[in-house]
Design an enzyme around this catalytic site. Structure first.
Site, PDB file in Angstrom:
ATOM      1  CB  SER A  16      -0.704  -0.042   1.140  1.00 10.53           C
ATOM      2  OG  SER A  16      -1.486   1.394   1.408  1.00 10.53           O
TER       3      SER A  16
ATOM      4  CE1 TYR B 260      -4.639  -2.140   4.935  1.00 12.18           C
ATOM      5  CE2 TYR B 260      -3.231  -0.120   4.318  1.00 12.18           C
ATOM      6  CZ  TYR B 260      -4.072  -1.021   4.178  1.00 12.18           C
ATOM      7  OH  TYR B 260      -4.242  -1.193   2.812  1.00 12.18           O
TER       8      TYR B 260
HETATM    9  P1  NAD Z   1     -11.532  -6.105  -0.043  1.00  9.80           P
HETATM   10  O1  NAD Z   1     -12.192  -6.025   1.260  1.00  9.80           O
HETATM   11  O2  NAD Z   1     -12.157  -5.854  -1.547  1.00  9.80           O
HETATM   12  O3  NAD Z   1     -10.898  -7.595  -0.414  1.00  9.80           O
HETATM   13  C1  NAD Z   1     -10.141  -8.249   0.746  1.00  9.80           C
HETATM   14  C2  NAD Z   1     -10.268  -9.631   0.280  1.00  9.80           C
HETATM   15  O4  NAD Z   1      -9.543 -10.294   1.492  1.00  9.80           O
HETATM   16  C3  NAD Z   1     -11.791 -10.269   0.057  1.00  9.80           C
HETATM   17  O5  NAD Z   1     -11.522 -11.414  -0.919  1.00  9.80           O
HETATM   18  C4  NAD Z   1     -11.810 -10.974   1.627  1.00  9.80           C
HETATM   19  O6  NAD Z   1     -12.710 -12.040   1.444  1.00  9.80           O
HETATM   20  C5  NAD Z   1     -10.345 -11.260   1.727  1.00  9.80           C
HETATM   21  N1  NAD Z   1      -9.822 -11.685   3.148  1.00  9.80           N
HETATM   22  C6  NAD Z   1     -10.651 -11.058   4.417  1.00  9.80           C
HETATM   23  N2  NAD Z   1     -10.106 -11.662   5.382  1.00  9.80           N
HETATM   24  C7  NAD Z   1      -9.450 -12.826   4.995  1.00  9.80           C
HETATM   25  C8  NAD Z   1      -8.870 -13.778   5.860  1.00  9.80           C
HETATM   26  N3  NAD Z   1      -9.025 -14.104   7.190  1.00  9.80           N
HETATM   27  N4  NAD Z   1      -8.564 -15.053   5.068  1.00  9.80           N
HETATM   28  C9  NAD Z   1      -8.521 -14.867   3.487  1.00  9.80           C
HETATM   29  N5  NAD Z   1      -9.030 -13.994   2.904  1.00  9.80           N
HETATM   30  C10 NAD Z   1      -9.387 -13.050   3.689  1.00  9.80           C
HETATM   31  O7  NAD Z   1     -10.062  -5.267  -0.064  1.00  9.80           O
HETATM   32  P2  NAD Z   1      -9.173  -4.304  -1.198  1.00  9.80           P
HETATM   33  O8  NAD Z   1      -9.409  -2.981  -1.146  1.00  9.80           O
HETATM   34  O9  NAD Z   1      -9.282  -5.306  -2.567  1.00  9.80           O
HETATM   35  O10 NAD Z   1      -7.960  -4.941  -0.736  1.00  9.80           O
HETATM   36  C11 NAD Z   1      -7.009  -6.051  -1.157  1.00  9.80           C
HETATM   37  C12 NAD Z   1      -5.478  -5.767  -0.940  1.00  9.80           C
HETATM   38  O11 NAD Z   1      -5.101  -4.179  -1.133  1.00  9.80           O
HETATM   39  C13 NAD Z   1      -5.396  -5.518   0.789  1.00  9.80           C
HETATM   40  O12 NAD Z   1      -4.086  -6.143   1.326  1.00  9.80           O
HETATM   41  C14 NAD Z   1      -5.261  -4.148   1.228  1.00  9.80           C
HETATM   42  O13 NAD Z   1      -4.666  -3.769   2.276  1.00  9.80           O
HETATM   43  C15 NAD Z   1      -4.657  -3.511  -0.189  1.00  9.80           C
HETATM   44  N6  NAD Z   1      -4.933  -2.144  -0.594  1.00  9.80           N
HETATM   45  C16 NAD Z   1      -5.967  -1.730  -0.932  1.00  9.80           C
HETATM   46  C17 NAD Z   1      -6.081  -0.315  -0.940  1.00  9.80           C
HETATM   47  C18 NAD Z   1      -7.457   0.123  -1.579  1.00  9.80           C
HETATM   48  O14 NAD Z   1      -7.552   1.590  -1.672  1.00  9.80           O
HETATM   49  N7  NAD Z   1      -8.586  -0.469  -1.652  1.00  9.80           N
HETATM   50  C19 NAD Z   1      -4.915   0.535  -1.163  1.00  9.80           C
HETATM   51  C20 NAD Z   1      -3.845  -0.045  -1.062  1.00  9.80           C
HETATM   52  C21 NAD Z   1      -3.614  -1.231  -0.674  1.00  9.80           C
END
Ligand code: NAD
Length: 261
Positions: free
Chosen positions: A143, A156
């Protein structure tokens, strides 16, 4: 070089960025192990849809990656059922927002377990076969918060900085084994993880989600738009390509200028 018939495990691929990455890899002919939580019928629709649209084998395993033994098991299952594990995308992650003095200890433990420790356990389990085959790609979804901090996100930010550090170590260790290890550092991506934060902000401030969306972007990003899961998927595909074979141990930003400031 083509990615056709390689095998990828994308953690947290039932939603958001992980789903975008899974789709981008399927487009290249990569067979997939999906993972994540959600409605069983919905997940089956995603699995079957990717398999038929791109003529690849797609399996699903609902492992809870907060549990190290389940991380090891899903890596093993991918290798056994799909014949290999060539591309590991450690993407599953959660968020919780509160100042340190109010931050629940259980939330700290959960975020560290999923956002950081699962990355370690996944890499540890996947590396031996990748090394033996002299080809592998590990891509950790970190991130902008792996590079800079924001208030109220202690677990985080700590976990994502840890992911960037672990990526550097793995990149160095595997530098001459045909395996590259990189972190992608997205800024804001409009997924359920961010939608939840926008709803919380709107209810706390008494405004609405549209106002908070504008505020969220303006606070952090010079470029006032979200990155799409498709763009992150394309970046993963590039990192898997021959052109990227000397990119390793890197933390690559895709963040609308967030960390350039
Ligand atoms: P999201 O909530 O849409 O997806 C998260 C996924 O992780 C889902 O499929 C969920 O079911 C799964 N998950 C949650 N707990 C779990 C567990 N205990 N075991 C297995 N799977 C599990 O979120 P996202 O925004 O797509 O995030 C994905 C990654 O990207 C994360 O690591 C997040 O930190 C990172 N990220 C997101 C953003 C953003 O702006 N959305 C920015 C930077 C980084």
């Amino acid at each position: 070089m083509t990615l056709r018939d390689k095998v990828a495990l994308v953690t947290g691929s039932t939603s958001g960025i992980g789903l975008g990455v899974a789709r981008a890899l399927a487009t290249e002919g990569v067979h997939l192990m999906l993972n994540g939580f959600g409605d069983a019928d919905e997940i089956e629709k995603i699995r079957g849809g990717l398999a038929s649209e791109f003529s690849v084998t797609v399996r699903y395993d609902g492992a809870d990656l907060m549990r190290p033994e389940q991380v090891k098991a899903i890596v093993k299952k991918t290798q056994v059922e799909l014949g290999s594990l060539d591309i590991l995308v450690n993407n599953a992650g959660i968020q919780f927002v509160a100042p340190i003095e109010e931050f629940p200890e259980a939330k700290w433990d959960a975020i560290l377990a999923l956002n950081l420790s699962a990355v370690f356990h996944g890499m540890k389990a996947a590396i031996p076969q990748m090394k033996a085959k002299r080809w592998g790609r590990i891509i950790n979804i970190a991130s902008a918060h792996g590079l800079v901090a924001s208030p109220n996100k202690v677990a985080y930010v700590a976990a994502k900085h840890g992911v960037v550090g672990a990526t550097k170590v793995a990149g160095i260790e595997l530098a001459n084994d045909g395996v590259t290890v990189n972190a992608i550092c997205p800024g804001w991506v409009l997924t359920p993880l961010v939608e939840q934060q926008l709803e919380e902000r709107a209810s706390q401030s008494g405004t609405d989600v549209a106002t908070e969306t504008k505020g969220l972007l303006e606070e952090k990003q010079p470029m006032l738009k979200f990155t799409s899961p498709e763009s992150i998927g394309a970046m993963v595909v590039f990192l898997c390509s021959d052109a990227a074979q000397t990119i390793t141990g890197a933390a690559l930003s895709i963040d609308g200028g967030w960390v350039a400031q």
